[in-house]
Scaffold this active site. Structure first.
Site, PDB file in Angstrom:
ATOM      1  N   LYS A 210      -7.619  -6.160   0.333  1.00 43.75           N
ATOM      2  CA  LYS A 210      -8.472  -6.825   1.350  1.00 43.75           C
ATOM      3  C   LYS A 210      -7.872  -8.228   1.540  1.00 43.75           C
ATOM      4  O   LYS A 210      -8.118  -9.169   0.969  1.00 43.75           O
ATOM      5  CB  LYS A 210      -9.927  -7.006   0.879  1.00 43.75           C
ATOM      6  CG  LYS A 210     -11.191  -6.997   1.787  1.00 43.75           C
ATOM      7  CD  LYS A 210     -12.535  -6.936   1.141  1.00 43.75           C
ATOM      8  CE  LYS A 210     -13.523  -6.960   2.431  1.00 43.75           C
ATOM      9  NZ  LYS A 210     -13.658  -5.937   3.048  1.00 43.75           N
TER      10      LYS A 210
ATOM     11  N   GLU B 241      -9.699   4.956   8.203  1.00 38.65           N
ATOM     12  CA  GLU B 241     -11.117   4.502   8.186  1.00 38.65           C
ATOM     13  C   GLU B 241     -11.246   3.521   9.292  1.00 38.65           C
ATOM     14  O   GLU B 241     -10.274   3.802  10.317  1.00 38.65           O
ATOM     15  CB  GLU B 241     -11.256   3.334   7.101  1.00 38.65           C
ATOM     16  CG  GLU B 241     -10.106   2.418   6.901  1.00 38.65           C
ATOM     17  CD  GLU B 241     -10.389   1.569   5.638  1.00 38.65           C
ATOM     18  OE1 GLU B 241     -11.769   1.164   5.666  1.00 38.65           O
ATOM     19  OE2 GLU B 241      -9.367   1.179   4.991  1.00 38.65           O
TER      20      GLU B 241
ATOM     21  N   ARG C 275     -11.248  -6.014  -7.282  1.00 37.22           N
ATOM     22  CA  ARG C 275     -10.740  -5.627  -6.066  1.00 37.22           C
ATOM     23  C   ARG C 275     -10.111  -6.951  -5.631  1.00 37.22           C
ATOM     24  O   ARG C 275      -8.750  -6.803  -5.109  1.00 37.22           O
ATOM     25  CB  ARG C 275     -11.736  -5.200  -4.962  1.00 37.22           C
ATOM     26  CG  ARG C 275     -10.833  -4.625  -3.701  1.00 37.22           C
ATOM     27  CD  ARG C 275     -11.913  -3.924  -2.948  1.00 37.22           C
ATOM     28  NE  ARG C 275     -13.144  -4.703  -2.230  1.00 37.22           N
ATOM     29  CZ  ARG C 275     -14.037  -4.329  -1.410  1.00 37.22           C
ATOM     30  NH1 ARG C 275     -14.378  -2.857  -1.210  1.00 37.22           N
ATOM     31  NH2 ARG C 275     -14.634  -5.242  -1.057  1.00 37.22           N
TER      32      ARG C 275
HETATM   33  C1  LIG Z   1     -14.230  -4.654   3.369  1.00 33.70           C
HETATM   34  C2  LIG Z   1     -13.845  -3.252   3.701  1.00 33.70           C
HETATM   35  C3  LIG Z   1     -14.570  -2.317   3.804  1.00 33.70           C
HETATM   36  C4  LIG Z   1     -15.867  -2.038   3.213  1.00 33.70           C
HETATM   37  O1  LIG Z   1     -15.890  -2.370   1.936  1.00 33.70           O
HETATM   38  P1  LIG Z   1     -17.383  -2.715   1.069  1.00 33.70           P
HETATM   39  O2  LIG Z   1     -16.965  -2.910  -0.345  1.00 33.70           O
HETATM   40  O3  LIG Z   1     -18.119  -1.588   1.213  1.00 33.70           O
HETATM   41  O4  LIG Z   1     -17.982  -3.916   1.927  1.00 33.70           O
HETATM   42  C5  LIG Z   1     -14.026  -0.853   4.490  1.00 33.70           C
HETATM   43  N1  LIG Z   1     -12.718  -1.029   5.082  1.00 33.70           N
HETATM   44  C6  LIG Z   1     -12.031  -2.238   4.932  1.00 33.70           C
HETATM   45  C7  LIG Z   1     -10.809  -2.354   5.888  1.00 33.70           C
HETATM   46  C8  LIG Z   1     -12.640  -3.434   4.507  1.00 33.70           C
HETATM   47  O5  LIG Z   1     -11.807  -4.599   4.790  1.00 33.70           O
END
Ligand SMILES: *Cc1c(COP(=O)(O)O)cnc(C)c1O
Length: 341
Positions: free
Chosen positions: A184, A220, A82
């Site tokens: 991210k 989300e 990622r």
């Molecule tokens: C980091 C993140 C998540 C959760 O991801 P994980 O890999 O399960 O920790 C979900 N949504 C957003 C916007 C994020 O930045």
């Protein structure tokens, strides 16, 4: 080696400096060999690209102690993949995934005294990140980058038991179609700060963001993906190109199907159908699943049958199974658990 004298059960989610951090620099088109260092401070140009144009990406994962006393990390290769896709979208160099995993292991090992003991609910949070470090004033990507990993011990997410959250449908958007919602990047969080402060001031724990184009579909929250359970026990998660692909959510969907024999669906979820779900949860590394008891849409309340006292039954099973796998109480799928030491 001796564990640090920390009140693990009462730790919050704040930054506590640990002994070592990992650094690798990218200059002249190549990553150096990298090293563990003591210095927690970073010196850079006042005109560094990250400071002017926010060219920065990150990851988040946890190291913890299993029932048998091993220190492990959960699916770090997926964090590495990622980070690589975030890097490509942000015109940054990829830090090779094998080196990423090694850098996490090295950093955790070097801070092993800060990994909370089994049973405390606390974990060692691991934060890998990368940013453009050389001076950039005309808008363009940096040429030089720094990749770092630090760790910080964090307390149990729910102190004194899990409490379902009340969240609101946000008036702000998190991510545009064809934007950066699926990576991210710090920029996604910078622009969410006003929205989360607004929600908190109104007494809500989190924002539910809808798709920016039509405001009719569930995306989300600021930092966690949604998971819903239908009245006939199907596990549903929203599908969208502007959602961050949560590793926890992907793992829970696998667990739902392969361990619990539940039907699972990743598909568009219209906000109109949310009222018909039996359970709702937020998934991410921090809490694994935070149950949602109530969603408020401009005064209209959606109250899930699971209520405000405890997780819904399917959410609870998912939570118990995934945390059981992580803590070594249940057998993990091949490759999910990486032993640090
Ligand atoms: C980091 C993140 C998540 C959760 O991801 P994980 O890999 O399960 O920790 C979900 N949504 C957003 C916007 C994020 O930045």
């Amino acid at each position: 080696m001796a564990k640090k004298n920390i009140d693990w059960e009462n730790l919050g989610f704040g930054y506590i400096k640990t002994d070592k951090r990992y650094v690798s620099n990218y200059t002249n088109g190549a990553w150096d060999e990298g090293a563990l260092i003591d210095d927690d401070m970073i010196t850079m140009s006042e005109c560094a690209c990250v400071l002017q144009y926010s060219q920065t990406i990150f990851e988040g994962l946890k190291a913890y102690t299993t029932e048998k006393g091993q220190i492990v990390i959960f699916r770090p290769d997926l964090n590495g993949d990622r980070l690589a896709s975030s890097a490509k979208r942000m015109e940054m160099p990829v830090f090779p995934v094998d080196r990423f995993v090694d850098s996490i292991i090295e950093t955790v090992k070097a801070n092993a005294d800060y990994v909370p003991p089994y049973g405390t609910g606390a974990t060692l949070y691991v934060r890998p990140y990368m940013f453009g470090i050389n001076p950039v004033i005309g808008v363009k990507p940096a040429d030089d980058f720094q990749y770092r990993v630090f760790t910080t011990p964090v307390g149990p997410y729910f102190k004194g038991g899990v409490k379902p959250l009340t969240i609101k449908v946000s008036d702000f958007d998190r991510a545009a179609p064809h934007g950066t919602g699926n990576i991210k990047a710090g920029l996604n969080y910078a622009m969410s700060l006003h929205a989360i402060v607004t929600a908190h001031n109104e007494g809500f724990a989190e924002n539910m963001y809808l798709d920016a184009a039509t405001r009719s579909k569930v995306e989300e929250t600021g930092g966690a993906n949604f998971l819903f359970v239908t009245k006939d026990n199907k596990v549903v998660t929203p599908k969208s190109d502007s959602i961050l692909p949560s590793i926890t959510r992907r793992s829970l969907m696998y667990v739902a199907k392969e361990y619990l024999g539940l039907e699972v669906e990743e598909r568009e979820v219209h906000f109109d159908e949310v009222k018909d779900f039996a359970e709702c949860g937020l998934c991410g590394t921090a809490a694994v699943i935070s149950p949602v008891g109530k969603i408020v849409d401009h005064g209209n309340e959606i109250c899930f049958p699971s209520g405000m006292e405890k997780m819904g039954p399917v959410t609870q099973k998912l939570y118990d199974t995934l945390t059981g796998i992580q803590m070594g109480r249940l057998e993990a799928p091949e490759g999910w658990i990486k032993v640090v030491e």
